[in-house]
Design an enzyme around this catalytic site. Structure first.
Site, PDB file in Angstrom:
ATOM      1  CB  ALA A  63      -0.898  -0.016   1.233  1.00  0.00           C
ATOM      2  N   GLY A  66       0.622  -4.984   0.847  1.00  0.00           N
ATOM      3  CA  GLY A  66      -0.564  -5.064  -0.003  1.00  0.00           C
ATOM      4  C   GLY A  66      -0.315  -5.815  -1.303  1.00  0.00           C
TER       5      GLY A  66
HETATM    6  N1  COA Z   1       4.586   3.130  -0.759  1.00  0.00           N
HETATM    7  C1  COA Z   1       4.979   4.294  -1.301  1.00  0.00           C
HETATM    8  N2  COA Z   1       6.113   4.443  -2.013  1.00  0.00           N
HETATM    9  C2  COA Z   1       6.867   3.342  -2.177  1.00  0.00           C
HETATM   10  C3  COA Z   1       6.533   2.103  -1.633  1.00  0.00           C
HETATM   11  C4  COA Z   1       5.333   2.018  -0.900  1.00  0.00           C
HETATM   12  N3  COA Z   1       4.897   0.861  -0.375  1.00  0.00           N
HETATM   13  N4  COA Z   1       7.498   1.202  -1.952  1.00  0.00           N
HETATM   14  C5  COA Z   1       8.408   1.880  -2.678  1.00  0.00           C
HETATM   15  N5  COA Z   1       8.034   3.172  -2.816  1.00  0.00           N
HETATM   16  C6  COA Z   1       8.744   4.254  -3.530  1.00  0.00           C
HETATM   17  C7  COA Z   1       9.952   4.742  -2.779  1.00  0.00           C
HETATM   18  O1  COA Z   1       9.565   5.681  -1.797  1.00  0.00           O
HETATM   19  C8  COA Z   1      10.753   5.357  -3.892  1.00  0.00           C
HETATM   20  O2  COA Z   1      10.158   6.594  -4.227  1.00  0.00           O
HETATM   21  P1  COA Z   1      11.108   7.895  -4.475  1.00  0.00           P
HETATM   22  O3  COA Z   1      11.990   7.502  -5.641  1.00  0.00           O
HETATM   23  O4  COA Z   1      10.132   8.973  -4.822  1.00  0.00           O
HETATM   24  O5  COA Z   1      11.871   8.092  -3.215  1.00  0.00           O
HETATM   25  C9  COA Z   1      10.474   4.409  -5.061  1.00  0.00           C
HETATM   26  O6  COA Z   1       9.267   3.744  -4.745  1.00  0.00           O
HETATM   27  C10 COA Z   1      11.558   3.364  -5.261  1.00  0.00           C
HETATM   28  O7  COA Z   1      11.731   2.661  -4.052  1.00  0.00           O
HETATM   29  P2  COA Z   1      13.145   2.518  -3.298  1.00  0.00           P
HETATM   30  O8  COA Z   1      12.885   2.300  -1.852  1.00  0.00           O
HETATM   31  O9  COA Z   1      14.035   3.645  -3.664  1.00  0.00           O
HETATM   32  O10 COA Z   1      13.694   1.192  -3.978  1.00  0.00           O
HETATM   33  P3  COA Z   1      14.730   0.159  -3.348  1.00  0.00           P
HETATM   34  O11 COA Z   1      15.101  -0.758  -4.453  1.00  0.00           O
HETATM   35  O12 COA Z   1      15.818   0.853  -2.623  1.00  0.00           O
HETATM   36  O13 COA Z   1      13.880  -0.676  -2.261  1.00  0.00           O
HETATM   37  C11 COA Z   1      11.962  -1.884  -1.426  1.00  0.00           C
HETATM   38  C12 COA Z   1      12.810  -1.502  -2.656  1.00  0.00           C
HETATM   39  C13 COA Z   1      10.717  -2.624  -1.937  1.00  0.00           C
HETATM   40  C14 COA Z   1      12.778  -2.785  -0.483  1.00  0.00           C
HETATM   41  C15 COA Z   1      11.540  -0.604  -0.687  1.00  0.00           C
HETATM   42  O14 COA Z   1      10.983   0.308  -1.616  1.00  0.00           O
HETATM   43  C16 COA Z   1      10.533  -0.812   0.402  1.00  0.00           C
HETATM   44  O15 COA Z   1      10.877  -1.291   1.463  1.00  0.00           O
HETATM   45  N6  COA Z   1       9.254  -0.448   0.152  1.00  0.00           N
HETATM   46  C17 COA Z   1       8.229  -0.512   1.143  1.00  0.00           C
HETATM   47  C18 COA Z   1       7.757  -1.924   1.333  1.00  0.00           C
HETATM   48  C19 COA Z   1       6.703  -1.973   2.411  1.00  0.00           C
HETATM   49  O16 COA Z   1       6.935  -1.701   3.567  1.00  0.00           O
HETATM   50  N7  COA Z   1       5.472  -2.348   1.985  1.00  0.00           N
HETATM   51  C20 COA Z   1       4.358  -2.464   2.872  1.00  0.00           C
HETATM   52  C21 COA Z   1       3.615  -1.201   2.930  1.00  0.00           C
HETATM   53  S1  COA Z   1       2.212  -1.363   4.004  1.00  0.00           S
END
Ligand code: COA
Length: 261
Positions: free
Chosen positions: A67, A112
């Protein structure tokens, strides 16, 4: 409704491909995306020309990374509960679609994203896919069904492990614990899913729908009630043209041509 965050493409065989497409945010599910998914699932339910659904994420990095955390961060308690109820209803619509559904998991399926994948009948993953319910790391719990569907799919102990550590597992481990049904290279992911869907579509559509419903009903009631539902479903198939065609085709040593009636 026109879509900005998803794509819905239906091929000549009636297989709808839904692609969540916000690759710059790893396809995170914001409100607008959820509204578009609700519309797509409603269309898939109501349009007889759509016979099956495959859902995937745009790009090569993520299926859906959860999400949208930006939106979650500012919700009041009442808003957060309403958001969870709405998301649960949308995913339940997918889960109870009386047609074959497959999640084509092409990267991160977190929060999500995993909840979306678990609402499909089966999950097919690329080797680089990563699965997890990391909500506790954000000080929240899953809200779109993760605490309920994960234990039903992989068992209580494995689900609790993922739910309270917030850890992620790769496709091989997800396959080992039964979270995904198949693992295929990226270039074969969609062809594989389409092949799987075609196997289901070759069968009696009413029977496929009733088998899906019997599993759904049976997993949430006792064995006696589940068996009663199965017997009623079995009885219902006897009233279909498909039963007559399927059994006759077998006895006549030919391929059945189901009309879905
Ligand atoms: N919600 C909003 N934005 C998200 C997102 C989420 N669940 N997951 C990734 N993004 C965004 C990041 O903020 C980033 O945006 P920006 O470039 O404007 O800063 C972009 O997507 C790329 O993500 P980034 O974190 O830079 O990539 P990464 O390869 O370093 O890491 C993940 C990948 C998936 C490990 C990491 O994005 C992450 O932990 N995401 C959240 C996962 C999570 O907790 N999901 C459950 C949510 S309830």
């Amino acid at each position: 409704m026109s879509y900005n965050n998803i794509r819905l493409e239906t091929d000549q065989d009636g297989i709808a491909l839904v692609t969540v497409s916000r690759p710059e945010k790893l396809n995170a599910l914001n409100r607008d995306t959820m509204a578009e998914l609700a519309d797509a699932f409603t269309r898939a339910r109501e349009d007889a020309a759509i016979r099956a659904l495959i859902i995937t994420g745009a790009g090569e990095k993520a299926f859906v990374a959860g999400a949208d955390i930006q939106e979650l961060a500012v919700l009041s308690a009442v808003e957060a509960r309403a958001l969870a109820l709405r998301g649960q209803a949308i995913f339940r619509m997918l889960e109870t679609l009386p047609k074959p559904t497959a999640a084509a998991v092409n990267g991160f399926a977190l929060g999500g994203g995993l909840e979306l994948a678990m609402s499909c009948a089966i999950r097919v993953a690329t080797p680089n896919a990563k699965f997890g319910q990391p909500e506790v790391k954000l000080g929240i719990v899953p809200g779109y069904g993760g605490t309920q569907r994960l234990p039903r799919l992989v068992g209580r102990g494995r689900a609790i492990d993922l739910l309270i550590t917030g850890g992620t597992i790769d496709a091989a481990e997800a396959y080992r614990i039964g979270l995904v049904n198949y693992v295929t290279p990226l270039e074969e992911l969609l062809p594989f899913c389409r092949g799987w869907v075609h196997k289901a579509l070759a069968n009696g559509p009413k029977a496929v729908a009733l088998a899906l419903e019997a599993v759904d009903v049976g997993l949430d009631c006792g064995i006696d009630e589940g068996l009663r539902f199965e017997a009623a479903a079995f009885g219902l198939t006897a009233a279909t043209e498909d039963r007559n065609e399927g059994t006759r085709a077998f006895l006549e040593k030919r391929k059945a041509a189901f009309a879905g009636k």
